[in-house]
Scaffold this active site. Structure first.
Site, PDB file in Angstrom:
ATOM      1  N   PHE A 167      12.750   0.552  14.788  1.00 56.68           N
ATOM      2  CA  PHE A 167      11.983   1.013  15.952  1.00 56.68           C
ATOM      3  C   PHE A 167      10.506   0.859  15.575  1.00 56.68           C
ATOM      4  O   PHE A 167      10.100   1.246  14.477  1.00 56.68           O
ATOM      5  CB  PHE A 167      12.332   2.481  16.248  1.00 56.68           C
ATOM      6  CG  PHE A 167      11.691   3.003  17.499  1.00 56.68           C
ATOM      7  CD1 PHE A 167      12.297   2.799  18.732  1.00 56.68           C
ATOM      8  CD2 PHE A 167      10.486   3.678  17.454  1.00 56.68           C
ATOM      9  CE1 PHE A 167      11.699   3.279  19.889  1.00 56.68           C
ATOM     10  CE2 PHE A 167       9.880   4.154  18.602  1.00 56.68           C
ATOM     11  CZ  PHE A 167      10.493   3.956  19.827  1.00 56.68           C
ATOM     12  N   TYR A 209      15.477  15.022  20.846  1.00 57.83           N
ATOM     13  CA  TYR A 209      15.596  14.883  22.306  1.00 57.83           C
ATOM     14  C   TYR A 209      16.675  13.892  22.731  1.00 57.83           C
ATOM     15  O   TYR A 209      16.847  13.655  23.917  1.00 57.83           O
ATOM     16  CB  TYR A 209      14.248  14.525  22.941  1.00 57.83           C
ATOM     17  CG  TYR A 209      13.471  13.409  22.267  1.00 57.83           C
ATOM     18  CD1 TYR A 209      13.888  12.095  22.361  1.00 57.83           C
ATOM     19  CD2 TYR A 209      12.323  13.683  21.538  1.00 57.83           C
ATOM     20  CE1 TYR A 209      13.169  11.081  21.746  1.00 57.83           C
ATOM     21  CE2 TYR A 209      11.603  12.679  20.918  1.00 57.83           C
ATOM     22  CZ  TYR A 209      12.033  11.374  21.023  1.00 57.83           C
ATOM     23  OH  TYR A 209      11.334  10.370  20.409  1.00 57.83           O
ATOM     24  N   LYS A 210      17.390  13.322  21.774  1.00 59.53           N
ATOM     25  CA  LYS A 210      18.466  12.390  22.139  1.00 59.53           C
ATOM     26  C   LYS A 210      19.794  13.156  22.109  1.00 59.53           C
ATOM     27  O   LYS A 210      20.099  13.888  23.043  1.00 59.53           O
ATOM     28  CB  LYS A 210      18.465  11.189  21.188  1.00 59.53           C
ATOM     29  CG  LYS A 210      17.154  10.397  21.186  1.00 59.53           C
ATOM     30  CD  LYS A 210      17.278   9.186  20.271  1.00 59.53           C
ATOM     31  CE  LYS A 210      15.943   8.533  19.964  1.00 59.53           C
ATOM     32  NZ  LYS A 210      15.307   7.883  21.111  1.00 59.53           N
ATOM     33  N   ARG A 216      21.209  -1.323  27.230  1.00 60.37           N
ATOM     34  CA  ARG A 216      21.657  -0.322  26.263  1.00 60.37           C
ATOM     35  C   ARG A 216      22.400   0.796  26.980  1.00 60.37           C
ATOM     36  O   ARG A 216      21.915   1.334  27.975  1.00 60.37           O
ATOM     37  CB  ARG A 216      20.425   0.289  25.587  1.00 60.37           C
ATOM     38  CG  ARG A 216      20.340   0.067  24.127  1.00 60.37           C
ATOM     39  CD  ARG A 216      19.110   0.674  23.497  1.00 60.37           C
ATOM     40  NE  ARG A 216      18.507   1.823  24.155  1.00 60.37           N
ATOM     41  CZ  ARG A 216      17.824   2.773  23.512  1.00 60.37           C
ATOM     42  NH1 ARG A 216      17.690   2.721  22.213  1.00 60.37           N
ATOM     43  NH2 ARG A 216      17.269   3.764  24.177  1.00 60.37           N
ATOM     44  N   ASP A 247      15.660   7.462   8.838  1.00 60.04           N
ATOM     45  CA  ASP A 247      15.362   7.860  10.208  1.00 60.04           C
ATOM     46  C   ASP A 247      16.704   8.054  10.920  1.00 60.04           C
ATOM     47  O   ASP A 247      17.480   7.093  11.076  1.00 60.04           O
ATOM     48  CB  ASP A 247      14.521   6.752  10.870  1.00 60.04           C
ATOM     49  CG  ASP A 247      14.155   7.066  12.322  1.00 60.04           C
ATOM     50  OD1 ASP A 247      14.894   7.812  12.976  1.00 60.04           O
ATOM     51  OD2 ASP A 247      13.135   6.525  12.795  1.00 60.04           O
TER      52      ASP A 247
HETATM   53  C1  LIG Z   1      14.611   5.239  15.610  1.00 63.17           C
HETATM   54  C2  LIG Z   1      13.388   5.907  16.168  1.00 63.17           C
HETATM   55  N1  LIG Z   1      12.401   6.266  15.341  1.00 63.17           N
HETATM   56  C3  LIG Z   1      11.278   6.860  15.811  1.00 63.17           C
HETATM   57  C4  LIG Z   1      11.105   7.100  17.155  1.00 63.17           C
HETATM   58  C5  LIG Z   1       9.809   7.681  17.641  1.00 63.17           C
HETATM   59  O1  LIG Z   1       9.889   9.014  17.820  1.00 63.17           O
HETATM   60  P1  LIG Z   1       8.647   9.837  18.391  1.00 63.17           P
HETATM   61  O2  LIG Z   1       8.120   9.097  19.569  1.00 63.17           O
HETATM   62  O3  LIG Z   1       9.275  11.115  18.814  1.00 63.17           O
HETATM   63  O4  LIG Z   1       7.653   9.967  17.317  1.00 63.17           O
HETATM   64  C6  LIG Z   1      12.130   6.754  18.049  1.00 63.17           C
HETATM   65  C7  LIG Z   1      11.989   7.046  19.482  1.00 63.17           C
HETATM   66  O5  LIG Z   1      12.821   6.791  20.296  1.00 63.17           O
HETATM   67  C8  LIG Z   1      13.287   6.127  17.542  1.00 63.17           C
HETATM   68  O6  LIG Z   1      14.278   5.750  18.359  1.00 63.17           O
END
Ligand SMILES: Cc1ncc(COP(=O)(O)O)c(C=O)c1O
Length: 427
Positions: free
Chosen positions: A157, A251-252, A402, A226
């Site tokens: 990500f 939040y997921k 997705r 992560d």
């Molecule tokens: C795998 C992953 N890492 C990091 C993040 C970023 O998280 P945040 O925007 O809450 O910092 C996301 C957001 O969807 C994500 O899917």
């Protein structure tokens, strides 16, 4: 590593709608759906924003009107606001296979990636220096390796990649993007830290956390995981697999609400060495001492920075009741998740004309998270039409549809409907 599933054309004429009804009737988690605010929409976007648990608004109302409105500043003590980051961390701990006292909740995933990665590099450097001075390691007095490289998941990500690049610049490390499969071959005695995703946000591929963590450790480096797309959907086993540091959002699959705070796991034995690049007054050993010199607190508190985001934190705390009050096990959630994604792939194979979509999600259970990603021409437009047709997934550039499957509230009839609407949309 398995190949993406080949979605063959229409299958033998089985009545998939009838099968969905049978599967829903036999589903031990089916009743949990009632605990969420849902409507006629088939919601397959819980891997982006989880649905609202029905009891959360009343709890948030109490936090706002009584705790804030009436008790005001007394709530830091009387309503447990001050200790909320660690208390809620201990609620998340069993969901990711961690004993209590190792998780603190606060800040975003992005911020926690930064804290964890820089702290990991600092520990690796410290190990090297200790070796150099003959304090540790087999070299005993020899020169320790200079650990000046960070490996980052090249398919990550984007935020993790951006932050890794900045962390590398700050710590004087080189950044080397590699795919998770390439990590074992890329590790060396210069590797300080490795930042990996447990489940790939785009393809839904589940990476081998135990094996990759072992490989990272064998090279003398630190692993930062992560967990955004795995926590709450499948077993993680942080303690069991000796993970050093981990971060994730809430939040997921944890349904904490939009922008709910993330968490940071620091393995207990590493906590005294966790040197945060964001030392704030909240992680001070004596936060109300108002000292000019920083002295870190001990334990998970060390991962804090500033004042906790109480409204979001307490909405998350309420959302976690779904797990505790109903005695939901992660193993049961995982079993249902795999059954849902299997069934979706079958329905898509049976309904969608051949050649219109290709699954980029691995067929093997051991390599699959809780989502299915389908590559498709004009995916952005197709997703818009799916949403108009009552099936909510999301589009990830350039060409991926997705679909996330949250076992707490997605049923087999939802799955069958989603595949049917997809076939109609493409046809
Ligand atoms: C795998 C992953 N890492 C990091 C993040 C970023 O998280 P945040 O925007 O809450 O910092 C996301 C957001 O969807 C994500 O899917």
């Amino acid at each position: 590593m398995s190949e993406p599933l080949d979605l063959a054309g229409p299958a033998a004429p089985v009545d998939l709608a009838e099968e969905a009804r049978r599967l829903d009737a036999a589903d031990a988690l089916a009743a949990l759906r009632e605990r969420f605010v849902l409507d006629d929409v088939t919601y397959l976007d819980g891997n982006s924003l989880g649905a609202l648990p029905a009891h959360v608004p009343a709890r948030v109302d109490d936090v706002v009107r009584r705790q804030w409105g009436e008790l005001r500043i007394r709530s830091w003590e009387e309503s447990g606001w001050w200790t909320a980051p660690e208390r809620i961390g201990d609620r998340i701990a069993p969901l990711v296979g961690a004993a209590a006292g190792q998780i603190v909740v606060g800040d975003s995933t992005s911020v926690n990636v930064f804290k964890a990665l820089v702290a990991a590099v600092r520990m690796a450097r410290e190990d090297g220096e200790a070796e150099e001075h003959g304090e540790a390691g087999e070299a005993g007095g020899g020169s320790g390796p200079v650990r000046d490289e960070i490996l980052v998941d090249a398919t990550t990500f984007p935020t993790d990649g951006y932050i890794a690049e900045s962390a590398a610049r700050m710590t004087g490390c080189a950044l080397r993007p590699v795919t998770p499969a390439e990590v074992p071959g890329a590790l060396g005695d210069r590797t300080a830290a490795v930042l990996l995703n447990h489940v790939d946000y785009r393809t839904g591929r589940l990476h081998d956390l135990p094996a990759l963590t072992r490989a990272v450790h064998a090279s003398g480096a630190y692993a930062v995981w992560d967990l955004c797309h795995s926590a709450g959907a499948l077993p993680v086993g942080l303690d069991e697999h000796g993970v050093d540091l981990a971060v994730g959002c809430t939040y997921k699959y944890l349904n904490g609400g939009p922008g709910s705070p993330a968490y940071l796991y620091v393995r207990r034995d590493l906590q005294p060495r966790f040197d945060s690049p964001l030392p704030g007054w909240n992680s001070h050993a004596e936060p109300f001492g108002m000292r000019s010199a920083y002295a870190p607190a001990s334990g998970a508190v060390r991962g804090r920075v500033g004042t906790p985001d109480i409204l979001s934190l307490l909405a998350l705390e309420a959302a976690l009741d779904v797990w505790d009050e109903d005695g939901v096990s992660v193993a049961a959630v995982r079993a249902k998740s795999l059954a849902l994604t299997d069934f979706f792939l079958r329905c898509v194979g049976a309904y969608v004309p051949p050649g219109r979509v290709e699954s980029v999600t691995p067929a093997a259970h051991a390599e699959r998270g809780s989502q299915v990603a389908l590559r498709c021409d004009d995916a952005g437009e197709v997703m818009k039409r799916l949403i108009e047709g009552g099936v909510v997934g999301d589009f990830r550039a350039p060409d991926v549809l997705r679909f996330g499957f949250t076992p707490l509230y997605v049923g087999f009839a939802d799955v069958e409907r989603a595949a049917r609407v997809l076939a109609r949309t493409l046809g």
